[in-house]
Design a protein around this motif. Structure first.
Motif, PDB file in Angstrom:
ATOM      1  N   SER A   1      11.094 -27.307 -39.449  1.00  0.00           N
ATOM      2  CA  SER A   1      11.656 -26.101 -38.821  1.00  0.00           C
ATOM      3  C   SER A   1      11.025 -25.862 -37.465  1.00  0.00           C
ATOM      4  N   ILE A   2       9.701 -26.034 -37.392  1.00  0.00           N
ATOM      5  CA  ILE A   2       9.011 -25.824 -36.115  1.00  0.00           C
ATOM      6  C   ILE A   2       9.515 -26.839 -35.081  1.00  0.00           C
ATOM      7  N   LEU A   3       9.616 -28.099 -35.504  1.00  0.00           N
ATOM      8  CA  LEU A   3      10.092 -29.131 -34.581  1.00  0.00           C
ATOM      9  C   LEU A   3      11.516 -28.853 -34.113  1.00  0.00           C
ATOM     10  N   THR A   4      12.350 -28.367 -35.023  1.00  0.00           N
ATOM     11  CA  THR A   4      13.736 -28.052 -34.659  1.00  0.00           C
ATOM     12  C   THR A   4      13.776 -26.949 -33.612  1.00  0.00           C
ATOM     13  N   TRP A   5      12.902 -25.970 -33.792  1.00  0.00           N
ATOM     14  CA  TRP A   5      12.848 -24.868 -32.825  1.00  0.00           C
ATOM     15  C   TRP A   5      12.413 -25.398 -31.458  1.00  0.00           C
ATOM     16  N   ILE A   6      11.368 -26.242 -31.463  1.00  0.00           N
ATOM     17  CA  ILE A   6      10.898 -26.831 -30.205  1.00  0.00           C
ATOM     18  C   ILE A   6      12.018 -27.641 -29.561  1.00  0.00           C
ATOM     19  N   GLN A   7      12.742 -28.392 -30.382  1.00  0.00           N
ATOM     20  CA  GLN A   7      13.847 -29.213 -29.875  1.00  0.00           C
ATOM     21  C   GLN A   7      14.860 -28.373 -29.109  1.00  0.00           C
ATOM     22  N   SER A   8      15.224 -27.220 -29.690  1.00  0.00           N
ATOM     23  CA  SER A   8      16.235 -26.395 -29.028  1.00  0.00           C
ATOM     24  C   SER A   8      15.710 -25.851 -27.695  1.00  0.00           C
ATOM     25  N   ARG A   9      14.403 -25.527 -27.638  1.00  0.00           N
ATOM     26  CA  ARG A   9      13.831 -25.046 -26.375  1.00  0.00           C
ATOM     27  C   ARG A   9      13.850 -26.146 -25.323  1.00  0.00           C
ATOM     28  N   VAL A  10      13.428 -27.346 -25.733  1.00  0.00           N
ATOM     29  CA  VAL A  10      13.352 -28.464 -24.793  1.00  0.00           C
ATOM     30  C   VAL A  10      14.741 -28.809 -24.252  1.00  0.00           C
ATOM     31  N   GLU A  11      15.726 -28.800 -25.155  1.00  0.00           N
ATOM     32  CA  GLU A  11      17.090 -29.104 -24.731  1.00  0.00           C
ATOM     33  C   GLU A  11      17.558 -28.138 -23.656  1.00  0.00           C
ATOM     34  N   ARG A  12      17.179 -26.873 -23.840  1.00  0.00           N
ATOM     35  CA  ARG A  12      17.602 -25.863 -22.874  1.00  0.00           C
ATOM     36  C   ARG A  12      17.049 -26.183 -21.488  1.00  0.00           C
ATOM     37  N   VAL A  13      15.786 -26.634 -21.445  1.00  0.00           N
ATOM     38  CA  VAL A  13      15.164 -26.966 -20.164  1.00  0.00           C
ATOM     39  C   VAL A  13      15.920 -28.113 -19.497  1.00  0.00           C
ATOM     40  N   PHE A  14      16.280 -29.133 -20.288  1.00  0.00           N
ATOM     41  CA  PHE A  14      16.910 -30.313 -19.689  1.00  0.00           C
ATOM     42  C   PHE A  14      18.392 -30.109 -19.422  1.00  0.00           C
ATOM     43  N   ASN A  15      18.948 -29.030 -19.892  1.00  0.00           N
ATOM     44  CA  ASN A  15      20.358 -28.762 -19.634  1.00  0.00           C
ATOM     45  C   ASN A  15      20.575 -27.972 -18.357  1.00  0.00           C
ATOM     46  N   ARG A  16      19.498 -27.778 -17.582  1.00  0.00           N
ATOM     47  CA  ARG A  16      19.621 -27.027 -16.338  1.00  0.00           C
ATOM     48  C   ARG A  16      20.767 -27.565 -15.493  1.00  0.00           C
ATOM     49  N   GLY A  17      21.596 -26.673 -15.007  1.00  0.00           N
ATOM     50  CA  GLY A  17      22.656 -27.083 -14.101  1.00  0.00           C
ATOM     51  C   GLY A  17      23.897 -27.602 -14.812  1.00  0.00           C
ATOM     52  N   TYR A  18      23.868 -27.664 -16.138  1.00  0.00           N
ATOM     53  CA  TYR A  18      25.023 -28.190 -16.857  1.00  0.00           C
ATOM     54  C   TYR A  18      25.720 -27.130 -17.697  1.00  0.00           C
ATOM     55  N   GLY A  19      24.957 -26.151 -18.176  1.00  0.00           N
ATOM     56  CA  GLY A  19      25.494 -25.193 -19.126  1.00  0.00           C
ATOM     57  C   GLY A  19      26.420 -24.188 -18.483  1.00  0.00           C
ATOM     58  N   GLU A  20      26.590 -23.065 -19.154  1.00  0.00           N
ATOM     59  CA  GLU A  20      27.441 -22.008 -18.637  1.00  0.00           C
ATOM     60  C   GLU A  20      26.792 -21.431 -17.386  1.00  0.00           C
ATOM     61  N   LYS A  21      27.583 -20.703 -16.621  1.00  0.00           N
ATOM     62  CA  LYS A  21      27.060 -20.146 -15.380  1.00  0.00           C
ATOM     63  C   LYS A  21      25.892 -19.237 -15.678  1.00  0.00           C
ATOM     64  N   ARG A  22      24.850 -19.399 -14.880  1.00  0.00           N
ATOM     65  CA  ARG A  22      23.671 -18.593 -15.121  1.00  0.00           C
ATOM     66  C   ARG A  22      22.967 -18.328 -13.795  1.00  0.00           C
TER      67      ARG A  22
END
Lengths: 270, 313
Positions: free
Chosen positions: B265-286
């Motif tokens: 569970s902890i690793l899954t949570w970390i995974q979602s945070r890391v993904e967010r960092v690497f998705n910079r510039g690709y996701g919804e407008k922010r």
């Protein structure tokens, strides 16, 4: 307008030939023994049917494509080649990098770096390649963004911009390296019709400021109004080269007339 | 003929979404079943909740967790580094390097991890002496395989090599997926090949590499439980040591299960945070967090570009 009293040749294409291998082990010739000179401050529009070698010619100038034979000089020097016993020897990508800086390039698909903001896209090359200080590069970048009318988008990512805005950023990014010549590879072909104007406006400003430009385009009106020279290519060769009036009003070759008639028939811009 | 633009006097009909009775009934049923399962688990004396409580934070279990985490970490790092090398070999222009990489991935992806573990553990039977040196000349270093192949080194080798084969494919596909125009644009700006890779290709490839890699970390954490066959005291083997003495098999397996779930569970949570960092510039407008200091402060951020153009004209 071009400096008539300084007709220095900036780009010299001498008898260049380029072919690509095809699936059935033959070679498709896309540039056939072609020569072209571009003078400082000149705006040259290259038009012609698709597959006539226009884009390849442009990509050969900054050596995104290598030549089969012939030579290309930019300000008297080879880009990506060195002379060995009277022939051109291919240089490594590393050695070519420095020489490419004199040429700015704008692509049909913009090719902005999607992981970087607009500002970061523009300051990337000046800071990484030329070691310009971040602050100085940012100052220049914001001036360029003002020029293309996108100051408010400095912190946006390319994915958040329209195609026209992205292409204007791409122009600013190329200008940030302070190039002597700008190469435009169908800069408006991937745009929605209503966004073409804003990009052409930026290019017109650039032409008026005296930039030497080679523009591969299908925009006949732009070629008519902004170009000093119009070059028409067909089947790997130049079939027409002259002022817009000469080329559009009195084309020499029947193939040009045919092409122009076809283009004016389809998009009504000529 | 009335104009299409004439105002319509009558009010527009409202849209009513009907209540889905089936959904409600189904939800209620699922909740009931879940409650029944929970009652049967927590009400079952044989789960030995007191035993679970007593061993959940015991020293032997905690040191087992430490070993599991250590093994996961170092095997993941080694596997990723090795995988990157294999990926670059596969992408290289040199055919021999491509062949080596292909054969390597074929072997280490094809052999089951458990078989690999046992093989490395029994390496001494195959190569009693490990020698390092040029062929034909006396070896520079000679090692006794029996001495260096401990359960830990065997586990490390098997897990790392197995992982590297998977990581090689993940890294290779990530690099290949970055559009060709990206490197062309970077080259056209005068960037050198190394900088193009570092600053343009790699960050974009990372976006595609990181999510499956995080998945690999989670798989690796669970795969380490296989090392219990080598009597390496990871989380599972530590639990086994305890139940071999007190015969409380189910409670100790439950202890291990609880910890695996917590760690995953902890690793899954970390995974979602890391993904967010690497998705910079690709996701919804922010909104970007960074501000440009030199920008005039009176300028409105959301001002449409066309207004600026008119101001400039």
């Amino acid at each position: 307008m071009p400096e008539v009293n300084n007709p220095e040749t900036v780009i010299e294409l001498k008898r260049i030939t380029k072919s690509f291998p095809t699936k059935n082990f033959e070679r498709l010739v896309v540039l056939d023994d072609m020569s072209l000179n571009i003078k400082r401050g000149e705006v040259v529009c290259v038009i012609g049917p698709s597959g006539s070698g226009k884009s390849t010619m442009l990509r050969c100038i900054n050596r995104l494509e290598t030549l089969d034979s012939g030579e290309i000089r930019v300000l008297g020097e080879y880009v990506g080649y060195k002379e060995v016993n009277g022939s051109m020897e291919l240089l490594s990508e590393k050695a070519t990098a420095q020489q490419r800086q004199r040429l700015g390039m704008v692509f049909q698909q913009f090719n902005l770096f999607p992981h970087l903001t607009v500002l970061q896209n523009i300051i990337e090359a000046p800071t990484v390649v030329n070691g310009v200080h971040r602050k100085e590069a940012t100052k220049v970048a914001l001036e360029l963004l003002a020029k293309v009318g996108l100051t408010s988008k400095a912190d946006a990512y390319p994915g958040e911009l329209s195609g026209g805005q992205q292409q204007r950023v791409a122009i600013a990014r190329a200008l940030a390296m302070n190039p002597e010549v700008m190469l435009f590879d169908e800069p408006t072909s991937a745009l929605d019709p209503e966004l073409v104007g804003e990009v052409l406006r930026v290019m017109t400003d650039l032409a008026k400021a005296g930039m030497t430009m080679i523009v591969v385009t299908h925009e006949m009106q732009f070629a008519r109004e902004v170009a000093d020279r119009v070059v028409i290519m067909d089947k790997a060769k130049i079939i027409e080269d002259g002022t817009p009036e000469e080329v559009f009003e009195n084309p020499r070759s029947p193939r040009t007339r045919e092409f122009l008639a076809r283009v004016s028939g389809t998009n009504g811009k000529a | 003929m009335p104009s299409n633009l004439a105002p319509d006097i009558a009010p527009a009909p409202a849209v009513v979404i009907p209540r889905n009775i089936k959904q409600i009934v189904l939800s209620a049923f699922v909740i009931l079943v879940a409650l029944a399962i929970l009652v049967s688990i927590f009400g079952n004396e044989r789960f030995g909740w007191r035993v679970i409580g007593a061993y959940l934070f015991s020293t032997i279990i905690l040191s087992g967790i430490a070993n599991t985490l250590l093994l996961t970490l170092i095997c993941m790092i080694a596997g990723t580094l090795l995988g990157a090398v294999i990926a670059l070999m596969k992408l290289s222009a040199s055919p021999p390097l491509q062949w080596i990489a292909t054969v390597y991935t074929w072997i280490f992806r094809g052999v089951p991890l458990l078989v690999l573990l046992l093989f490395f553990f029994n390496l001494a039977a195959l190569f009693p002496q490990l020698e390092l040196g040029m062929p034909g000349s006396p070896p520079l270093i000679t090692l006794n395989a029996n001495e260096i192949i401990s359960p830990f080194t065997a586990a490390f080798l098997a897990l790392s090599l197995h992982e590297s084969a998977y990581m090689a494919e993940i890294i290779r596909s990530g690099i290949v997926a970055v559009a060709k125009g990206q490197s062309e644009a970077a080259h056209a700006l005068g960037m050198k090949p190394l900088k193009v890779t570092q600053r343009i290709i790699f960050p974009q490839a990372m976006r595609l590499i990181v999510p499956p890699t995080a998945n690999q970390v989670i798989t690796m954490l669970k795969s380490t439980s296989l090392v219990s066959v080598l009597a390496l005291s990871d989380l599972l083997y530590s639990a086994q040591i305890v139940y071999s003495q007190n015969y409380q098999v189910i409670p100790l397996l439950a202890v291990a299960t609880i910890w695996y779930l917590v760690l995953v569970s902890i690793l899954t949570w970390i995974q979602s945070r890391v993904e967010r960092v690497f998705n910079r510039g690709y996701g919804e407008k922010r909104r970007s967090h960074k501000k440009v200091s030199q920008r005039p402060s009176n300028e409105s951020k959301n001002q449409p570009a066309i207004n600026e153009e008119e101001a400039n004209a």
